[in-house]
Design an enzyme around this catalytic site. Structure first.
Site, PDB file in Angstrom:
ATOM      1  N   ASP A 129      -1.553   4.099  -1.890  1.00  0.00           N
ATOM      2  CA  ASP A 129      -2.156   2.881  -2.423  1.00  0.00           C
ATOM      3  C   ASP A 129      -2.281   1.783  -1.382  1.00  0.00           C
ATOM      4  O   ASP A 129      -1.704   1.865  -0.295  1.00  0.00           O
ATOM      5  CB  ASP A 129      -1.349   2.377  -3.640  1.00  0.00           C
ATOM      6  CG  ASP A 129       0.160   2.511  -3.449  1.00  0.00           C
ATOM      7  OD1 ASP A 129       0.604   2.563  -2.292  1.00  0.00           O
ATOM      8  OD2 ASP A 129       0.881   2.563  -4.455  1.00  0.00           O
ATOM      9  N   ASN A 159       8.964  -0.023 -13.863  1.00  0.00           N
ATOM     10  CA  ASN A 159       8.290   0.269 -15.136  1.00  0.00           C
ATOM     11  C   ASN A 159       7.835   1.726 -15.217  1.00  0.00           C
ATOM     12  O   ASN A 159       7.082   2.098 -16.110  1.00  0.00           O
ATOM     13  CB  ASN A 159       7.085  -0.670 -15.318  1.00  0.00           C
ATOM     14  CG  ASN A 159       6.070  -0.511 -14.190  1.00  0.00           C
ATOM     15  OD1 ASN A 159       6.255   0.301 -13.295  1.00  0.00           O
ATOM     16  ND2 ASN A 159       5.005  -1.303 -14.232  1.00  0.00           N
ATOM     17  N   HIS A 186       6.079   3.258 -12.782  1.00  0.00           N
ATOM     18  CA  HIS A 186       4.839   3.588 -12.064  1.00  0.00           C
ATOM     19  C   HIS A 186       5.126   4.496 -10.871  1.00  0.00           C
ATOM     20  O   HIS A 186       6.193   4.458 -10.270  1.00  0.00           O
ATOM     21  CB  HIS A 186       4.034   2.334 -11.672  1.00  0.00           C
ATOM     22  CG  HIS A 186       4.589   1.499 -10.570  1.00  0.00           C
ATOM     23  ND1 HIS A 186       4.476   0.118 -10.548  1.00  0.00           N
ATOM     24  CD2 HIS A 186       5.245   1.806  -9.430  1.00  0.00           C
ATOM     25  CE1 HIS A 186       5.022  -0.350  -9.449  1.00  0.00           C
ATOM     26  NE2 HIS A 186       5.504   0.644  -8.757  1.00  0.00           N
ATOM     27  N   GLU A 231       0.160   2.177 -13.343  1.00  0.00           N
ATOM     28  CA  GLU A 231       1.003   1.391 -14.244  1.00  0.00           C
ATOM     29  C   GLU A 231       0.990   2.016 -15.647  1.00  0.00           C
ATOM     30  O   GLU A 231       0.021   2.674 -16.030  1.00  0.00           O
ATOM     31  CB  GLU A 231       0.464  -0.047 -14.333  1.00  0.00           C
ATOM     32  CG  GLU A 231       0.340  -0.777 -12.993  1.00  0.00           C
ATOM     33  CD  GLU A 231       1.668  -1.293 -12.445  1.00  0.00           C
ATOM     34  OE1 GLU A 231       2.724  -0.667 -12.681  1.00  0.00           O
ATOM     35  OE2 GLU A 231       1.646  -2.323 -11.744  1.00  0.00           O
TER      36      GLU A 231
HETATM   37  C1  F6R Z   1       4.260   2.296  -2.865  1.00  0.00           C
HETATM   38  C2  F6R Z   1       4.136   2.751  -4.233  1.00  0.00           C
HETATM   39  C3  F6R Z   1       5.014   2.242  -5.326  1.00  0.00           C
HETATM   40  C4  F6R Z   1       6.477   2.089  -4.901  1.00  0.00           C
HETATM   41  C5  F6R Z   1       7.305   1.518  -6.044  1.00  0.00           C
HETATM   42  C6  F6R Z   1       8.747   1.309  -5.647  1.00  0.00           C
HETATM   43  O1  F6R Z   1       3.310   2.926  -2.043  1.00  0.00           O
HETATM   44  O2  F6R Z   1       3.286   3.525  -4.494  1.00  0.00           O
HETATM   45  O3  F6R Z   1       4.938   3.125  -6.411  1.00  0.00           O
HETATM   46  O4  F6R Z   1       6.979   3.339  -4.522  1.00  0.00           O
HETATM   47  O5  F6R Z   1       6.765   0.286  -6.456  1.00  0.00           O
HETATM   48  O6  F6R Z   1       8.808   0.319  -4.679  1.00  0.00           O
HETATM   49  P1  F6R Z   1      10.167   0.010  -3.887  1.00  0.00           P
HETATM   50  O7  F6R Z   1      10.449   1.197  -3.048  1.00  0.00           O
HETATM   51  O8  F6R Z   1       9.841  -1.200  -3.055  1.00  0.00           O
HETATM   52  O9  F6R Z   1      11.209  -0.238  -4.927  1.00  0.00           O
END
Ligand code: F6R
Length: 255
Positions: free
Chosen positions: A67, A135, A137, A142
């Site tokens: 992403d 959440n 994701h 989401e």
């Molecule tokens: C990042 C991504 C997100 C993160 C998730 C957890 O490329 O796709 O799904 O893996 O938001 O983020 P952290 O590791 O910062 O808790």
């Protein structure tokens, strides 16, 4: 699912990096799906160390990131392009033209999403690294009544913007939209490596791994994939031990 729990975060990083390094060793032209956020930083550090120690070359590896924020240029230090260069690409021998991230700056996002999906289809990801949002994701898919299979533009949940505000000077600077691979693209990877740490993720880990498969918790769709390895620190795993392990066919402690 192959679920492993680690007492020590550094060991978790080494184990995740080892899976990636071993893949590249055995398949020098491997296709890696990569993630950003705080979770993989130590994994990338260990991967760089493993590459240097074992003389592993990434010169034939191709990468696709999950992403990117819409509206951030690659030289913006909060963009995921910047993050990847900072934490991985500048420290291994991968040619930058073999690294791919969604383009959040293009004037035609829809055309870009189609192009990214076509590239993913051709390349076939061998190993997709994932973190987990509070959440549920994965990528920036989401929770919703319906999920998109392919790459698409998503409006970020307020909870996601709040969680990621720690990387920006204020929440107002966190973009409201992102381009993300869809769950269909993620599930097409040959193998998936989910890494999660922290007590704040314990309940979503339990939901994702042992709860019902539902678009309300996009990570629960990983239960449908035949080859998922989950590496957890003991805090993220804390509710699995007491909360039942239905659905976890192979729950091992690496402590
Ligand atoms: C990042 C991504 C997100 C993160 C998730 C957890 O490329 O796709 O799904 O893996 O938001 O983020 P952290 O590791 O910062 O808790």
């Amino acid at each position: 699912m192959d679920i492993r729990v680690f007492e020590d975060n550094a060991e978790l990083d080494v184990a995740a990096a080892r899976l990636m390094a071993d893949l590249v060793k055995s398949k020098p032209n491997a296709v890696l799906g990569l993630a950003t956020g705080s979770t993989p930083i130590g994994v990338y550090r260990s991967l760089i160390d493993a590459a240097a120690k074992d003389g592993i070359s990434f010169s034939s590896v191709t990468t696709f990131n999950l992403d990117e924020y819409v509206g951030l240029t690659p030289d913006n230090d909060q963009s995921y392009a910047y993050y990847m260069n900072q934490h991985l690409f500048s420290k291994i021998d991968i040619p930058l033209n073999q690294t791919h991230l969604p383009d959040g700056m293009t004037s035609d996002l829809e055309a870009f999403c189609q192009k990214y999906d076509a590239m993913l289809e051709d390349a076939k990801v061998d190993l997709q690294l994932l973190g987990l949002g509070h959440n549920g994701h994965i990528g920036f898919n989401e929770p919703a009544a319906e999920l998109s299979a392919g790459t698409h533009v998503i409006t970020l949940d307020e909870a996601t913007r709040e969680a990621n505000a720690r990387f920006f000077s204020s929440i107002d600077e966190v973009p409201t939209k992102a381009v993300t691979m869809g769950v269909g693209s993620i599930l097409k990877a040959e193998r998936i490596l989910l890494v999660v740490r922290g007590a704040d993720k314990a309940s979503i880990v339990r939901r994702a791994l042992t709860g019902p498969v539902t678009t309300d918790c996009p990570a629960s769709l990983l239960q449908l994939h035949a080859r998922v390895t989950v590496l957890l620190d003991k805090d993220a795993a804390s509710l699995l031990a007491t909360g039942g392990k239905e659905g976890c066919s192979n729950f091992a402690s690496a402590m």
